[in-house]
Every structure is written in structure tokens, then in C-alpha cells.
Write a protein that holds these residues in place. Structure first.
Motif, short mmCIF file in Angstrom:
data_model
loop_
_atom_site.label_atom_id
_atom_site.label_comp_id
_atom_site.label_asym_id
_atom_site.label_seq_id
_atom_site.Cartn_x
_atom_site.Cartn_y
_atom_site.Cartn_z
N ARG A 198 0.92 -1.15 -0.23
CA ARG A 198 0.02 0.23 -0.10
C ARG A 198 0.82 1.27 0.04
N VAL A 199 0.59 2.37 -0.60
CA VAL A 199 1.07 3.54 -0.71
C VAL A 199 0.00 4.56 -0.46
N PHE A 200 0.27 5.31 0.79
CA PHE A 200 -0.55 6.54 1.28
C PHE A 200 0.07 7.69 0.77
N VAL A 201 -0.39 8.69 -0.12
CA VAL A 201 0.37 10.06 -0.54
C VAL A 201 -0.40 10.88 0.04
N SER A 202 0.34 12.01 0.46
CA SER A 202 -0.26 13.19 1.08
C SER A 202 0.76 14.46 0.62
N GLY A 203 0.62 14.92 -0.30
CA GLY A 203 1.40 16.41 -0.89
C GLY A 203 2.58 15.55 -1.50
N ASP A 204 3.67 15.99 -0.94
CA ASP A 204 5.11 15.64 -1.33
C ASP A 204 5.73 14.85 -0.37
N GLN A 205 4.57 13.80 0.39
CA GLN A 205 5.44 12.78 0.84
C GLN A 205 4.31 11.66 0.77
N ALA A 206 4.91 10.61 1.37
CA ALA A 206 4.11 9.39 1.28
C ALA A 206 4.45 8.32 2.21
N VAL A 207 3.48 7.39 2.63
CA VAL A 207 4.03 6.28 3.42
C VAL A 207 3.47 5.10 2.83
N LEU A 208 4.60 3.89 2.83
CA LEU A 208 4.26 2.58 2.28
C LEU A 208 4.00 1.61 3.61
N VAL A 209 3.23 0.66 3.35
CA VAL A 209 2.79 -0.30 4.49
C VAL A 209 3.05 -1.68 3.83
N GLY A 210 3.78 -2.55 4.51
CA GLY A 210 4.04 -3.93 3.82
C GLY A 210 4.12 -4.82 5.04
N SER A 211 4.31 -6.05 4.71
CA SER A 211 4.36 -7.07 5.57
C SER A 211 5.43 -8.10 5.31
N ASP A 212 6.21 -8.79 6.51
CA ASP A 212 6.99 -9.94 6.03
C ASP A 212 6.21 -11.30 6.64
N PHE A 213 4.73 -11.20 6.75
CA PHE A 213 3.94 -12.11 7.03
C PHE A 213 4.12 -12.72 8.51
N ARG A 214 4.73 -11.78 9.23
CA ARG A 214 4.67 -12.06 10.69
C ARG A 214 4.50 -10.74 11.39
N ARG A 215 4.83 -9.52 10.93
CA ARG A 215 4.29 -8.28 11.33
C ARG A 215 4.08 -7.27 10.17
N LEU A 216 3.56 -6.11 10.50
CA LEU A 216 3.49 -4.95 9.52
C LEU A 216 4.41 -3.98 9.75
N ALA A 217 4.77 -3.11 8.58
CA ALA A 217 5.75 -1.90 8.81
C ALA A 217 5.23 -0.91 7.87
N ALA A 218 5.59 0.22 8.58
CA ALA A 218 5.29 1.45 7.88
C ALA A 218 6.48 2.31 7.53
N VAL A 219 6.88 2.74 6.45
CA VAL A 219 7.97 3.10 6.00
C VAL A 219 7.50 4.88 5.44
N GLU A 220 7.93 5.96 5.92
CA GLU A 220 7.78 7.08 5.37
C GLU A 220 8.68 7.68 4.28
N TYR A 221 8.35 8.35 3.22
CA TYR A 221 9.14 8.74 2.23
C TYR A 221 8.95 10.02 1.94
N ARG A 222 9.92 11.06 2.09
CA ARG A 222 10.11 12.16 1.70
C ARG A 222 11.33 12.59 0.86
N PRO A 223 10.79 12.93 -0.51
CA PRO A 223 11.97 13.05 -1.38
C PRO A 223 12.93 14.22 -1.11
N GLY A 224 12.79 15.19 -0.31
CA GLY A 224 13.33 16.30 -0.03
C GLY A 224 14.17 16.18 0.88
N ARG A 225 14.25 15.16 1.70
CA ARG A 225 15.05 14.70 3.28
C ARG A 225 15.98 13.84 2.86
#
Length: 447
Positions: free
Chosen positions: A158-185
Motif C-alpha cells: 500500500r502507498v498513502f500519498v499526502s502532498g510531497d510525502q508518502a507512507v508505504l505499508v507492507g508485511s513480512d507475514f509476521r508483522r506490519l511495517a510502515a515506511v515514510e518517504y520524503r524526497p526532499g529529505r
């Protein structure tokens, strides 16, 4: 300084000769550690020190079928070797590790990361989902292996986009993880923890199931597909993208079609199937695999879709094995003519579309092949809507979503994420450290 063409050619030729000679000096060291291997192939050479190169090689026994490409089969009959080599004296080779595969976990291994401290390989079994990443941590000064780590990759879905940033959500089948992405950082990716992570992981539907037996019994977490909702489009929303009860093999979802209910009765517009003649003309190599007229079933369907400026755009998907097949393509539903307009350039004919992004100037398409032995990535395409020119970008991973974040494309993949910007594609994934922590690191693009 710009080098003259002739001098540049000499330099490139010299580098090629050096690499070939240096590769050959690794073979004796590999055979000493694994006497059963005969043919040695270097998968990756990386400069990890002013004086040293890291070499990752794969050895196979005599009579083993030849392999090429960016990886190779790693099992109990083949061996993977990690070596350090003096750049000024290629005959000086230090062995870090030489290991056969894990028997029941044989896999196609590819180098994903090679640095001065560690090597990470992805592992894809003959059938089924992607296997664990295998990591070797070593000490470059001691020229010795420090630790081995095996961990499951996080597939971003999953990708959730808000303006110039986004958050990806994924899984390794044991737990969920959220990763923030900001291209200017710097760094652009940041792993979220605690409440900031739960804010996003709580937005995806999950289910749980048990796998294995006895002591190997474990619970796994699956991220469910987003629930489909009938979607109106076109002038005065007179058309609707809807689902039938028939399930499509790839992806596992109900068949999609267009409905027009403005008249006295509902008109149905399923995606037309290609004829065998059209298939044979577009994919002659597939015909040569034994796909005769009598034994071939077309099963191409609407896959990923997007409503752009009131128009339904879609990518085609199909199962390509066991007599079932199709012709790859993408296009839109022409509401004035009430018919599908499909583009099938040669670059997409062999592939299904797994993700797409329609923009005013271009359509971006992620490709994959779905067959009896699993799925494999086919790269990323850019279709220019003005010139209808197609550009191909190499991407080894299967993508599930493509989003625009600022001036970058952010792509969620089964391996992690990819970013396209400034005419360059880069890959990232969640890596596990020796103490069990997770971190976002960059992967290599290819061999």
C-alpha cells in the motif's frame, strides 16, 4: 575532462580484460573450498576498499545446465562463494565464505546488496512466494565472516500519498511495517515505529492463517486487497466499472467489466478476448512453446485500473501457463463509441500489468509474468500519450502500486520500494541488522 573516443575505448577494453583475468583467479579458490563444482560464474564484483574488490561467485558441478542472467540456482549441488581480491595483485584472493544451499530451501539467488560490511541475497524458490533474504556480515580487515542472518523480506503493498510525502505499508507475514518517504529529505526513507506507524498500518485490512505443522506451526499475517466498489465514470457517470462472479486466475479477483444502465436494460461490456490469430501474430515465441490453436485458452482480463479525467484506464492481466495465455496490453474505454481501445506494443505483449499510473503526458506500467512456476517481474514502461513512444526501464521486482510524490515516482514492490527520478531508477528494502533491528537500505539495480 572529456576523454577522446579512442582513448575511452582502450580504457573500457582494458577494464574488461582485467575483470576477465581477475575472475579467472577466483575459480581455483572456489574449487578448493567446494571440490564438486566445476563451472564458476561471477555474479557480482564490487569495489569495497581502496585495495580490495568483493567477488560473489556461483559454482556448479560438471554437466550442470548452463545459466546466465543476474543470478543462479543455489542448492545442495551448487555453491556460493564470497571472496576479497587484491586489485593490484588479482592472484591474491581471500575466502570469506563458500556454502551450498540449504537443501530443502533451494532457490534462485540474486545479489541485492554488496558493501564493505555485508552481502544480501534474495532467494526465490522454484514455486511459491519469495524466500528469505540471506545475509553475510564480514570484517574487511580480518577478511573473515562475522555472522549469517536469514530474514523474510517486507513486501510493500500500500502507498498513502499526502502532498510531497508518502507512507508505504507492507508485511513480512509476521508483522506490519510502515515506511515514510520524503524526497526532499536525506535520507528520504524513514522507518516509523509506535503510534506513528500504527496510524498507517491500521488503515489496511489484514487476515491471519496458520502454516506448517508441529513445531513448525506458525501464524502468518496477510494484507488483504482493497475492497472493490462499483465505480461510475464517463459523461454524467452513465458507465460503471463493476464485478462479475467469475474469478480471474491472476490476480485472484472477480472479473471486471463495464456496465451501461441508462437505457431500458443494462448493457454489458466485458473486455474482448484476443483471437488465436492475433495471439500468434503478437507472440510467435509463445506459439513455439507448444501453444497450438486447439490447446490454447485466452484468459486476458482487466487488471489494475484508474479513472483519469472521467475516463477508465486499465492494464490487462492473464495467467500464462498450462495452455492458458493472452496478449499483454493497456488502454481505455471509449465512452462515445462504447468500446475498448487497447494498445499492445511489442514491449508489453508478453506481460501482464500489475500496477499503473495515468498522468496527463504519460502512462506508467509495471509488468510481470504469471505462470505455473510463479510470477516474475518484467520491468517498468513509460508510454508517451502524445507520441505513443514506449520507453522501458529495468526493474526486477513485481510492483503493486505506482504513485507520484513530488517530482518522483514511488513504486511499492514485493521486495520493498523503487524510486524513479532525475532519469534514474533506485531500489530500497528493509534490511535486518545483526542485533535484529530493521533499517531502510538501498539495493543494487542489477548485475
Amino acid at each position: 575532462m572529456v576523454l577522446p573516443t579512442r582513448r575511452l575505448i582502450w580504457l573500457l577494453a582494458g577494464c574488461t580484460v582485467y575483470a576477465a583475468e581477475a575472475d579467472r583467479t577466483v575459480a581455483p579458490a572456489m574449487r578448493r573450498a567446494a571440490p564438486n563444482v566445476h563451472r564458476i560464474r561471477v555474479l557480482q564484483r564490487a569495489s569495497v576498499d581502496p585495495e580490495l574488490d568483493l567477488i560473489i561467485a556461483l559454482g556448479a558441478p560438471e554437466g550442470w545446465p548452463p545459466e546466465d542472467g543476474e543470478g543462479g540456482w543455489w542448492g545442495d549441488k551448487t555453491a556460493l562463494g564470497l571472496f576479497l581480491q587484491r586489485r593490484d595483485r588479482p592472484d591474491v584472493v581471500y575466502q570469506i565464505a563458500v556454502e551450498s544451499g540449504r537443501g530443502d530451501a533451494d532457490c534462485y539467488a540474486r545479489v541485492e546488496r554488496a558493501t564493505a560490511t555485508d552481502v544480501v541475497l534474495s532467494c526465490t524458490p522454484e514455486k511459491g512466494r519469495r524466500g528469505p533474504n540471506r545475509k553475510f556480515v564480514y570484517d574487511i580487515r580480518a577478511k573473515a565472516l562475522v555472522k549469517r542472518i536469514h530474514y523474510d523480506p517486507f513486501a510493500m503493498q500500500r502507498v498513502f500519498v499526502s502532498g510531497d510525502q508518502a507512507v508505504l505499508v507492507g508485511s513480512d507475514f509476521r508483522r506490519l511495517a510502515a515506511v515514510e518517504y520524503r524526497p526532499g529529505r536525506a535520507p528520504a526513507f524513514r522507518l516509523l515505529n509506535g503510534a506513528p506507524a500504527e496510524q498507517w498500518t491500521g488503515r489496511v485490512r489484514t487476515s491471519a492463517g496458520t502454516v506448517g505443522a508441529g513445531a513448525e506451526l506458525r501464524t502468518e499475517i496477510y494484507i488483504e486487497r482493497e475492497q472493490f466498489k462499483p465505480t461510475p465514470f464517463g459523461p454524467r457517470h452513465r458507465f460503471t466499472l463493476a464485478q462479475e462472479d467469475t474469478t480471474v486466475p491472476e490476480p485472484q479477483q472477480k472479473r471486471l467489466l463495464v456496465l451501461d444502465g441508462t437505457g431500458q436494460r443494462v448493457e454489458r461490456y466485458p473486455l474482448p478476448r484476443r483471437t488465436y490469430e492475433e495471439f500468434a501474430n503478437a507472440r510467435p515465441r509463445r506459439v513455439a512453446d507448444g501453444y497450438s490453436r486447439s490447446g490454447t485458452e485466452m484468459n486476458d482480463e482487466i487488471g489494475p485500473w484508474q479513472i483519469a479525467d472521467g475516463t477508465l484506464w486499465f492494464g490487462k492481466t492473464f495467467y500464462d501457463g498450462e495452455g492458458m495465455t493472452g496478449v499483454g496490453g493497456f488502454g481505455y474505454f471509449d465512452t462515445s463509441e462504447r468500446k475498448y481501445r487497447v494498445y499492445s506494443p511489442p514491449e508489453i505483449a508478453d506481460w501482464s500489468v500489475t500496477a499503473m499510473l495515468v498522468e496527463p503526458e504519460a502512462v506508467w506500467l509495471a509488468l510481470a509474468r504469471h505462470g505455473e512456476w510463479g510470477s516474475s517481474g518484467g520491468g517498468l514502461l513509460r508510454f508517451d500519450r502524445g507520441t505513443e513512444k514506449v520507453e522501458s526501464l529495468e526493474l526486477r521486482d513485481i510492483a503493486s502500486a505506482i504513485s507520484r510524490v513530488g517530482d518522483r515516482l514511488l513504486i511499492a514492490t514485493e521486495f520493498g520500494a523503487a524510486v524513479f527520478g532525475e532519469h534514474r531508477l533506485r531500489r530500497y528494502f528493509l534490511d535486518q541488522t545483526t542485533d535484529g533491528r530493521l533499517r531502510v537500505v538501498e539495493a543494487i539495480l542489477g548485475p
